[in-house]
Design a protein around this motif. Structure first.
Motif, mmCIF file in Angstrom:
data_model
loop_
_atom_site.group_PDB
_atom_site.id
_atom_site.type_symbol
_atom_site.label_atom_id
_atom_site.label_comp_id
_atom_site.label_asym_id
_atom_site.label_seq_id
_atom_site.Cartn_x
_atom_site.Cartn_y
_atom_site.Cartn_z
ATOM 1 N N MET A 124 -5.653 -13.575 9.089
ATOM 2 C CA MET A 124 -4.807 -13.343 10.249
ATOM 3 C C MET A 124 -4.394 -11.875 10.270
ATOM 4 O O MET A 124 -4.239 -11.251 9.237
ATOM 5 N N HIS A 125 -4.187 -11.360 11.470
ATOM 6 C CA HIS A 125 -3.789 -9.972 11.647
ATOM 7 C C HIS A 125 -2.581 -9.904 12.568
ATOM 8 O O HIS A 125 -2.366 -10.781 13.393
ATOM 9 N N ALA A 126 -1.829 -8.841 12.417
ATOM 10 C CA ALA A 126 -0.624 -8.640 13.216
ATOM 11 C C ALA A 126 -0.880 -7.581 14.286
ATOM 12 O O ALA A 126 -1.588 -6.603 14.039
ATOM 13 N N ASP A 127 -0.295 -7.778 15.458
ATOM 14 C CA ASP A 127 -0.383 -6.784 16.537
ATOM 15 C C ASP A 127 0.569 -5.625 16.297
ATOM 16 O O ASP A 127 0.360 -4.532 16.806
ATOM 17 N N THR A 128 1.637 -5.882 15.545
ATOM 18 C CA THR A 128 2.631 -4.851 15.222
ATOM 19 C C THR A 128 2.832 -4.837 13.716
ATOM 20 O O THR A 128 3.022 -5.888 13.105
ATOM 21 N N LEU A 129 2.794 -3.650 13.141
ATOM 22 C CA LEU A 129 3.058 -3.481 11.716
ATOM 23 C C LEU A 129 4.345 -2.690 11.534
ATOM 24 O O LEU A 129 4.590 -1.715 12.249
ATOM 25 N N LEU A 130 5.134 -3.108 10.572
ATOM 26 C CA LEU A 130 6.353 -2.404 10.184
ATOM 27 C C LEU A 130 6.146 -1.969 8.735
ATOM 28 O O LEU A 130 6.035 -2.800 7.834
ATOM 29 N N VAL A 131 6.050 -0.656 8.526
ATOM 30 C CA VAL A 131 5.697 -0.094 7.218
ATOM 31 C C VAL A 131 6.943 0.525 6.594
ATOM 32 O O VAL A 131 7.588 1.386 7.202
ATOM 33 N N PHE A 132 7.253 0.101 5.382
ATOM 34 C CA PHE A 132 8.432 0.583 4.662
ATOM 35 C C PHE A 132 8.024 1.675 3.678
ATOM 36 O O PHE A 132 7.074 1.523 2.932
ATOM 37 N N GLY A 133 8.770 2.772 3.681
ATOM 38 C CA GLY A 133 8.477 3.888 2.795
ATOM 39 C C GLY A 133 8.954 3.644 1.375
ATOM 40 O O GLY A 133 9.672 2.690 1.093
ATOM 41 N N ARG A 134 8.555 4.552 0.487
ATOM 42 C CA ARG A 134 8.954 4.451 -0.923
ATOM 43 C C ARG A 134 9.296 5.817 -1.494
ATOM 44 O O ARG A 134 9.183 6.072 -2.668
ATOM 45 N N GLY A 135 9.672 6.740 -0.627
ATOM 46 C CA GLY A 135 10.190 7.992 -1.143
ATOM 47 C C GLY A 135 9.405 9.233 -0.754
ATOM 48 O O GLY A 135 8.237 9.182 -0.387
ATOM 49 N N VAL A 136 10.130 10.340 -0.837
ATOM 50 C CA VAL A 136 9.609 11.673 -0.556
ATOM 51 C C VAL A 136 9.969 12.544 -1.745
ATOM 52 O O VAL A 136 11.045 12.405 -2.326
ATOM 53 N N THR A 137 9.070 13.431 -2.115
ATOM 54 C CA THR A 137 9.341 14.394 -3.179
ATOM 55 C C THR A 137 9.195 15.805 -2.608
ATOM 56 O O THR A 137 8.638 15.990 -1.533
ATOM 57 N N GLY A 151 9.711 -2.828 20.321
ATOM 58 C CA GLY A 151 9.511 -3.214 21.720
ATOM 59 C C GLY A 151 10.174 -4.547 22.008
ATOM 60 O O GLY A 151 11.070 -4.994 21.306
ATOM 61 N N GLU A 152 9.706 -5.181 23.020
ATOM 62 C CA GLU A 152 10.267 -6.468 23.464
ATOM 63 C C GLU A 152 9.379 -7.634 23.039
ATOM 64 O O GLU A 152 9.396 -8.685 23.661
ATOM 65 N N ARG A 153 8.608 -7.449 22.035
ATOM 66 C CA ARG A 153 7.655 -8.474 21.601
ATOM 67 C C ARG A 153 8.368 -9.672 20.979
ATOM 68 O O ARG A 153 9.366 -9.517 20.291
ATOM 69 N N ALA A 154 7.814 -10.836 21.231
ATOM 70 C CA ALA A 154 8.300 -12.056 20.582
ATOM 71 C C ALA A 154 7.331 -12.362 19.443
ATOM 72 O O ALA A 154 6.146 -12.587 19.678
ATOM 73 N N PHE A 155 7.826 -12.326 18.232
ATOM 74 C CA PHE A 155 6.974 -12.577 17.076
ATOM 75 C C PHE A 155 7.002 -14.065 16.743
ATOM 76 O O PHE A 155 8.068 -14.666 16.639
ATOM 77 N N THR A 156 5.828 -14.639 16.599
ATOM 78 C CA THR A 156 5.666 -16.067 16.320
ATOM 79 C C THR A 156 4.585 -16.236 15.258
ATOM 80 O O THR A 156 3.968 -15.248 14.838
#
Length: 193
Positions: free
Chosen positions: A1-14, A108-113
């Motif tokens: 399965m694939h997602a139309d929207t991805l939310l990517v969380f960072g892990r830091g900047v140096t 956006g206004e997307r409904a995630f299901t």
């Protein structure tokens, strides 16, 4: 399965030679998002991350914050131009990643299901806490979320403490203002300890 929207969380900047750069863990999360694009072609990717709480009140300059750097790395990796890339760059914690993403309407206004889940990109050890916070803030649970785990990395002791602390600190609460107050309080108390 694939997602139309991805939310990517960072892990830091140096900072290397006076220039801001993503940590290897943040780059691994960008690569996981890019890999998901190659296999499923999402419509939108939102990169989240400003600067860590320990980096002072102002953090890196605009354009050098984590979300900006992750977005630039995804573009450099050749993400198709029709994929909308957005960055949330004000946050200083995972909770703020989500709160600012919602406030800025980056999803956006997307409904995630279960048929159209929100893809969440992070290391496998971080995903349980992300899912917990998304349940509080976006009211999404179960199959409405699609894990896009990044392999590798040991679970940091701080993550174990944050996972337990989040559940205790945010118990019975879903109001954004209250969540922020509780997080600030816990942060202050942990600095004193």
């Amino acid at each position: 399965m694939h997602a139309d929207t991805l939310l990517v969380f960072g892990r830091g900047v140096t900072v290397v030679d006076g220039r801001y750069r993503l940590t290897p863990e943040s780059l691994a999360r960008v690569r996981a998002a890019v890999n998901h694009v190659e296999h499923g072609r999402p419509e939108r990717i939102v990169f989240t991350g400003g600067w860590a709480l320990a980096d002072g009140p102002t953090g890196p300059p605009v354009g050098s914050r984590e979300g900006d750097l992750m977005l630039a790395a995804a573009r450099a990796a050749g993400v198709a131009p029709e994929v909308e890339l957005l960055a949330e760059t004000r946050s200083r914690s995972t909770l703020e990643n989500l709160l600012h993403t919602v406030e800025e309407r980056l999803l956006g206004e997307r409904a995630f299901t279960s048929a159209r889940p929100l893809g969440i990109v992070s290391h496998g050890w971080h995903l349980p806490r992300v899912r917990y916070l998304i349940g509080k803030i976006l009211r999404l649970r179960g199959a409405a979320l699609l894990d896009v785990p990044v392999a590798g990395g040991n679970v940091p002791l701080s993550e174990r403490m944050l996972a337990v602390g989040s559940r205790l600190c945010f118990l019975g609460c879903a109001d954004p203002a209250t969540l922020r107050r509780r997080e600030r309080l816990v942060t202050r108390l942990s600095k004193r300890a």
